[in-house]
Every structure is written in C-alpha cells, then in structure tokens.
Design a protein around this motif. Structure first.
Motif, PDB file in Angstrom:
ATOM      1  N   LYS A  49       0.821  -1.217   0.000  1.00  0.00           N
ATOM      2  CA  LYS A  49       0.000   0.000   0.000  1.00  0.00           C
ATOM      3  C   LYS A  49       0.854   1.266   0.000  1.00  0.00           C
ATOM      4  O   LYS A  49       0.420   2.305  -0.478  1.00  0.00           O
ATOM      5  N   SER A 191       0.965   3.975  12.240  1.00  0.00           N
ATOM      6  CA  SER A 191       2.024   4.263  11.275  1.00  0.00           C
ATOM      7  C   SER A 191       2.817   5.492  11.718  1.00  0.00           C
ATOM      8  O   SER A 191       2.354   6.270  12.548  1.00  0.00           O
ATOM      9  N   GLY A 228       4.655   0.139  10.682  1.00  0.00           N
ATOM     10  CA  GLY A 228       4.540   1.301  11.549  1.00  0.00           C
ATOM     11  C   GLY A 228       5.809   2.057  11.848  1.00  0.00           C
ATOM     12  O   GLY A 228       5.745   3.187  12.348  1.00  0.00           O
ATOM     13  N   GLU A 266       5.595  -6.053   8.643  1.00  0.00           N
ATOM     14  CA  GLU A 266       5.028  -5.502   7.401  1.00  0.00           C
ATOM     15  C   GLU A 266       5.364  -4.025   7.237  1.00  0.00           C
ATOM     16  O   GLU A 266       4.465  -3.180   7.205  1.00  0.00           O
ATOM     17  N   GLY A 268       6.150  -0.543   5.497  1.00  0.00           N
ATOM     18  CA  GLY A 268       5.876   0.070   4.203  1.00  0.00           C
ATOM     19  C   GLY A 268       6.672   1.362   4.101  1.00  0.00           C
ATOM     20  O   GLY A 268       7.673   1.469   3.404  1.00  0.00           O
ATOM     21  N   ARG A 269       6.212   2.358   4.860  1.00  0.00           N
ATOM     22  CA  ARG A 269       6.817   3.685   4.828  1.00  0.00           C
ATOM     23  C   ARG A 269       8.340   3.652   5.011  1.00  0.00           C
ATOM     24  O   ARG A 269       9.074   4.307   4.276  1.00  0.00           O
ATOM     25  N   ARG A 305      -0.567  13.921   1.536  1.00  0.00           N
ATOM     26  CA  ARG A 305      -0.266  13.793   2.966  1.00  0.00           C
ATOM     27  C   ARG A 305      -0.350  15.109   3.755  1.00  0.00           C
ATOM     28  O   ARG A 305      -0.929  15.121   4.842  1.00  0.00           O
ATOM     29  N   TYR A 309      -3.163  14.686   6.500  1.00  0.00           N
ATOM     30  CA  TYR A 309      -2.670  14.349   7.845  1.00  0.00           C
ATOM     31  C   TYR A 309      -1.839  15.471   8.460  1.00  0.00           C
ATOM     32  O   TYR A 309      -1.099  15.219   9.415  1.00  0.00           O
ATOM     33  N   TYR A 363       3.142   6.500   0.325  1.00  0.00           N
ATOM     34  CA  TYR A 363       1.819   7.131   0.367  1.00  0.00           C
ATOM     35  C   TYR A 363       1.816   8.455  -0.403  1.00  0.00           C
ATOM     36  O   TYR A 363       1.150   9.413  -0.019  1.00  0.00           O
TER      37      TYR A 363
HETATM   38  N1  LLP Z   1       0.331  -3.481   7.977  1.00  0.00           N
HETATM   39  C1  LLP Z   1      -0.936  -3.021   8.133  1.00  0.00           C
HETATM   40  C2  LLP Z   1      -1.975  -3.951   8.576  1.00  0.00           C
HETATM   41  C3  LLP Z   1      -1.234  -1.672   7.875  1.00  0.00           C
HETATM   42  O1  LLP Z   1      -2.467  -1.222   8.040  1.00  0.00           O
HETATM   43  C4  LLP Z   1      -0.199  -0.791   7.446  1.00  0.00           C
HETATM   44  C5  LLP Z   1      -0.465   0.615   7.137  1.00  0.00           C
HETATM   45  C6  LLP Z   1       1.099  -1.325   7.289  1.00  0.00           C
HETATM   46  C7  LLP Z   1       1.327  -2.664   7.585  1.00  0.00           C
HETATM   47  C8  LLP Z   1       2.270  -0.481   6.835  1.00  0.00           C
HETATM   48  O2  LLP Z   1       2.526   0.516   7.751  1.00  0.00           O
HETATM   49  P1  LLP Z   1       3.819   1.469   7.608  1.00  0.00           P
HETATM   50  O3  LLP Z   1       5.051   0.620   7.875  1.00  0.00           O
HETATM   51  O4  LLP Z   1       3.818   2.032   6.268  1.00  0.00           O
HETATM   52  O5  LLP Z   1       3.623   2.482   8.675  1.00  0.00           O
HETATM   53  N2  LLP Z   1      -1.477   6.950   4.255  1.00  0.00           N
HETATM   54  C9  LLP Z   1      -0.947   7.154   5.590  1.00  0.00           C
HETATM   55  C10 LLP Z   1      -0.477   5.857   6.230  1.00  0.00           C
HETATM   56  C11 LLP Z   1      -1.528   4.788   6.293  1.00  0.00           C
HETATM   57  C12 LLP Z   1      -1.020   3.492   6.880  1.00  0.00           C
HETATM   58  C13 LLP Z   1      -2.034   2.409   6.742  1.00  0.00           C
HETATM   59  N3  LLP Z   1      -1.618   1.117   7.195  1.00  0.00           N
HETATM   60  C14 LLP Z   1       0.158   8.195   5.527  1.00  0.00           C
HETATM   61  O6  LLP Z   1       0.428   8.726   4.461  1.00  0.00           O
HETATM   62  O7  LLP Z   1       0.752   8.535   6.566  1.00  0.00           O
END
Ligand code: LLP
Length: 385
Positions: A49, A191, A228, A266, A268-269, A305, A309, A363
């Motif tokens: 995502k 996140s 996160g 998991e 992402g960012r 963003r 946010y 994102y």
């Molecule tokens: N796993 C799950 C179940 C999630 O819901 C998410 C993010 C991740 C992993 C990845 O999280 P990360 O490592 O990227 O923090 N659009 C928003 C962030 C939305 C995050 C949604 N879920 C932004 O631009 O800050």
C-alpha cells in the motif's frame, strides 16, 4: 550515497510534476532491512500500500522480501512484480469475495482476518474450492501508538482487528469451521511511529496474549507485528535510513518467542518513503499582503499527505541559492487545503524553479488522484540519468 543530490540539469527537460526515485538509496535500505531482520531470522513482508510502482516492487521482490497486500489489486501487482505466492499475506477489514477467491486460487501464505463475519466467508469460499485457508487473527492489542489520529489503528474504537474481549468467542466459532486453519496472530498499531516505547508496549501485550491463549491450549506458528516504523521527515539528508536496528532489537529483546515460532513484519513507509521525492515547478510567485506564495504545478492530487494528515515534507528549491525568504508553498487545486507548507524559509523562488518535496516515496504516488481532471504524476528513476 546520493544523499539528496538530484540530477537537476536533466530534470529541466522533464515534464513536471513527477516522482523521482533514488534506487540506490532503496537498495541500501533493503540491505539494512535484510541484515537487521535476518540476524534474528525474522520475515519481512513489504506493505504494498505504501507504493506499488512496478519498478520499486520488482526491486523489493528481488531482494527476497514478501508482500503484505490489502486488496486483490495489490495481490495481482505483487505477483506481477515477482513476489512468490507463498510470501504474500492479505489483510483488510473488507475483503470482497473475488479478492478472497483470488487469494485462495493463488495459494497465498495467509489471510489476516479482521472479524468473525469475514472468517465465516473465507471458510465457506475455501470449502467450495475444497481447500483450507491459512489464517491469522488480527487482534486489537489496545496499545496507543501516539501518532496522528488518522493513522492510529490499534485502539478499541478503530475499525480494525478483533477486540481481545471477543477473541474467545471467535476461537470457539472457529472450532466448527473445517476450511480455515489458524496459523498466526496479527496486529498493527499505527504508522509513522518513532517512539520505540509504543513497540515495546506492543510486544509486552502480545506476550501476555500469547500466554493466555496457551492456557487455552492454543499455540500459533507465527506472530505478525504489522508495520509502523517511522522515518525522519525533518532530516532526509542526514538520516535517510530508518532505525531498523533499534526496531528489530526491541522485538529480539522483549518477545517471548516460542521455539520454532516465526516472527513477521510488514513495513511500508520505512522502506520506500526516503527514496522518493516529488519534483515540481514553480508556476508563479505571488506577493500577497501578508504572505508570499510559491505556487507549484504539483498539488494535493500528487501528494495528499500534508492536506490529509497535516504531514510535514521538507521542501527544497533545487535551482536557487539566493538568500532565503519565507514562503507558503501551495498547489494549483481549487481548495484552500491545497497547501504543502506554511511560512518556511526557502532560497528565493522565481517562476520555473524546481522544488523537491522530500521523503515522498511512501503514500505519495500511490495516493494520487485525478481530481480537477489533472494528470497523474509520472515516475522517473535515478538510473535513467
Ligand atoms: N500493515 C498493516 C496492517 C497496515 O495497516 C499498514 C499501514 C502497514 C502494515 C504499513 O505501515 P507502515 O510501515 O507504512 O507504517 N497513508 C498514511 C499511512 C496509512 C497506513 C495504513 N496502514 C500516511 O500517508 O501517513
């Protein structure tokens, strides 16, 4: 390392706005992820995502990571990019039947299930195909991530996960289902988390939950802690790689991992945010009565963003070294929320200057829209220049 250095001369010839991806930085980040997670035997699934650009996905797949998907479209994108089916996990509160069927047909590694109602549908669809779906229950650990409210997910009032008080009922219901197999527990608290104490609290909570479940005779093959990990949006040049060392060390130090149990993540960012910048041209400098505006050709349709946010992205004028002045940096979209930054000091801007909005690899491009009938931003990669 290409710390914030851009091929500005070559940029001049390109149509703006566009995303620029530093593939070398992405590769260096992936090396750190592999080293820091690999030393503990942890499994990393990249959260698609954050950015599903095919070139980035392919590089991440080549580095051996798995994929965390939240839709059928993401499963397809991950498969096309070369992620093996048995390294794909599928989360999301609202999985449609076709998406579940796709996951079953492609034999993905695991469905991260968010409700009893969803579990029943997966059981039924798997039954029709005569297969058994591997599932992890996404629990709501009630740990506050202390991040922006719109990206907090691990609290009772959030729509995600199964509340702990309801877990016994769900497990009981599951005993009657023959086409789902419980393989893991999943959680994700939010996140852009930079305070490691949120992750410490999460691990302590999961240790307790695991003990409770074992008392009931239930043992899971894997624990998935979601994503996160945050990045430093303020210092993209000095700290271009997230604190993966501290992050994984928290889990290694505190988690009561059972022998043979797998631990999954998991992110992402933290993987893709630093390597991407949105490059945009100054259309006009508008001297207001109280403000000076740099009006860009990029707007919130390209990077939502800040509007959504209140997120901070460092802005740099790539084509000026004249003395700094204060600017509000805004886009051309007909909404007053189309603002990237207010009252920031930038080298004096003129029409035609190129601005970089840094740390936009996560994102950013993936959340772009065509509002105002605008074109979607293109992507360029460091190896083109
Ligand atoms: N796993 C799950 C179940 C999630 O819901 C998410 C993010 C991740 C992993 C990845 O999280 P990360 O490592 O990227 O923090 N659009 C928003 C962030 C939305 C995050 C949604 N879920 C932004 O631009 O800050």
């Amino acid at each position: 390392m290409l710390k914030g250095k851009f091929p500005v001369d070559q940029f001049q010839a390109l149509e703006t706005p566009f995303y620029y991806y530093d593939l070398q930085l992405l590769q260096e980040t992936l090396e750190v992820v592999k080293r820091e997670s690999g030393q503990y035997g942890y499994h990393v699934h990249y959260a698609v995502k954050a950015n599903a650009n095919p070139r980035l996905l392919a590089l991440i797949a080549q580095n051996g990571l798995g994929a965390d998907c939240v839709s059928g479209g993401e499963i397809q994108a991950a498969l096309e990019a070369g992620f093996p089916n048995d390294k794909i996990v599928f989360a999301g509160v609202g999985k449609a039947d076709w998406e579940i069927n796709l996951g079953l047909e492609r034999r993905i590694a695991c469905f991260n299930v968010e409700s009893a109602a969803e579990l029943e549908v997966i059981d039924e669809l798997a039954g029709r195909k005569g297969v058994v779906a591997r599932v992890a229950l996404r629990i709501n650990p009630e740990v506050d991530a202390h991040t922006h409210a719109k990206i907090t997910t691990g609290l009772k009032e959030n729509k995600f996960g199964i509340n702990l008080s309801q877990l016994p009922q769900v497990l009981k219901r599951m005993e009657t289902m023959s086409h789902v197999e419980l393989t893991g527990l999943h959680c994700h608290i939010g996140s852009q988390i930079t305070d490691m104490s949120a992750f410490r609290n999460l691990v302590i909570r999961v240790n307790e939950i695991q003990e409770e479940l074992e008392k009931k005779g239930l043992r899971v093959e894997h624990l998935n802690f979601g994503g996160g990990l945050g990045i430093d949006y303020y210092h993209p040049n000095h700290l271009p790689i997230a604190a993966f060392d501290n992050y994984f060390a928290v889990f290694h130090t505190l988690l009561d991992k059972r022998p043979g149990q797998q631990v999954h993540f998991e992110p992402g960012r933290s993987i893709v945010a630093p390597c991407g910048s949105l490059i945009s041209k100054v259309l006009y400098v508008k001297e207001g009565e109280t403000k000076r505006f740099a009006i860009l050709d990029a707007g919130f349709t390209d990077l939502i963003r800040p509007a959504m946010y209140d997120a901070y992205h460092r802005v740099e004028n790539l084509t000026s070294d004249e003395p700094e002045e204060l600017y509000d940096v805004v886009g051309p979209i007909c909404e007053s929320s189309d603002v990237f930054a207010k009252d920031i000091a930038l080298n004096k801007a003129r029409r035609g200057d190129l601005f970089a909005l840094r740390s936009a690899g996560a994102y950013g491009e993936i959340m772009a829209s065509r509002y105002n009938c605008r074109k979607l931003p293109r992507a360029h990669f460091s190896d083109e220049f």
